[in-house]
Design a protein around this motif. Sequence first.
Motif, mmCIF file in Angstrom:
data_model
loop_
_atom_site.group_PDB
_atom_site.id
_atom_site.type_symbol
_atom_site.label_atom_id
_atom_site.label_comp_id
_atom_site.label_asym_id
_atom_site.label_seq_id
_atom_site.Cartn_x
_atom_site.Cartn_y
_atom_site.Cartn_z
ATOM 1 N N GLY A 80 3.155 -2.768 -26.440
ATOM 2 C CA GLY A 80 2.623 -1.886 -27.564
ATOM 3 C C GLY A 80 2.362 -2.686 -28.706
ATOM 4 O O GLY A 80 2.018 -3.865 -28.904
ATOM 5 N N LEU A 81 2.393 -1.824 -29.950
ATOM 6 C CA LEU A 81 1.817 -2.176 -31.242
ATOM 7 C C LEU A 81 2.486 -3.723 -31.621
ATOM 8 O O LEU A 81 1.805 -4.627 -32.274
ATOM 9 N N MET A 82 4.053 -3.830 -31.487
ATOM 10 C CA MET A 82 4.684 -4.989 -32.336
ATOM 11 C C MET A 82 4.114 -6.105 -31.437
ATOM 12 O O MET A 82 3.927 -7.108 -32.000
ATOM 13 N N ASP A 83 3.871 -5.913 -30.253
ATOM 14 C CA ASP A 83 3.376 -7.173 -29.249
ATOM 15 C C ASP A 83 1.913 -7.408 -29.789
ATOM 16 O O ASP A 83 1.771 -8.982 -29.944
ATOM 17 N N LYS A 84 1.232 -6.585 -30.059
ATOM 18 C CA LYS A 84 -0.159 -6.686 -30.330
ATOM 19 C C LYS A 84 -0.134 -7.736 -31.868
ATOM 20 O O LYS A 84 -0.878 -8.751 -32.167
ATOM 21 N N MET A 85 0.834 -7.020 -32.785
ATOM 22 C CA MET A 85 0.876 -7.618 -34.186
ATOM 23 C C MET A 85 1.749 -8.845 -34.149
ATOM 24 O O MET A 85 0.939 -9.955 -34.657
ATOM 25 N N ARG A 88 -1.397 -11.484 -32.658
ATOM 26 C CA ARG A 88 -2.566 -11.673 -33.676
ATOM 27 C C ARG A 88 -1.764 -12.512 -34.949
ATOM 28 O O ARG A 88 -2.580 -13.371 -35.450
#
Length: 113
Positions: A80-85, A88
């Motif tokens: 999810g979002l934490m992995d993407k952040m 990046r």
Amino acid sequence: MYYKLNGVTQRLAGSAPSAYSPQGLRVTVPMEAPPMIFATPTKYVSEAGNTVEYLGHNKVPDLQKLFQKSDGIPVHLKRGLMDKMLYRTTMGLTIGGTLYCLMALYIAAQPRK
């Protein structure tokens, strides 16, 4: 021949053969028992029985389903979002660090005035 450190001259000197007892180490026996580390007494295997105690829900089957799903997303981005952040941010810092190193090399290659 046995050697011992002379306390006055701080040099090695010959000594009589005796039982090995290095200088500085003394046999010390504690006068009282050390305090207990854990508050609960230890259970032996025979006392515990065949029951297995888990502290929480087993998440491994759920995570296996999530990571083995073929949806075209890389494994390191599937949660999810934490992995993407995190991904990046890591990539941004890597590119920024590379550019900074190249700039520092360019400045170092210029002659001083």
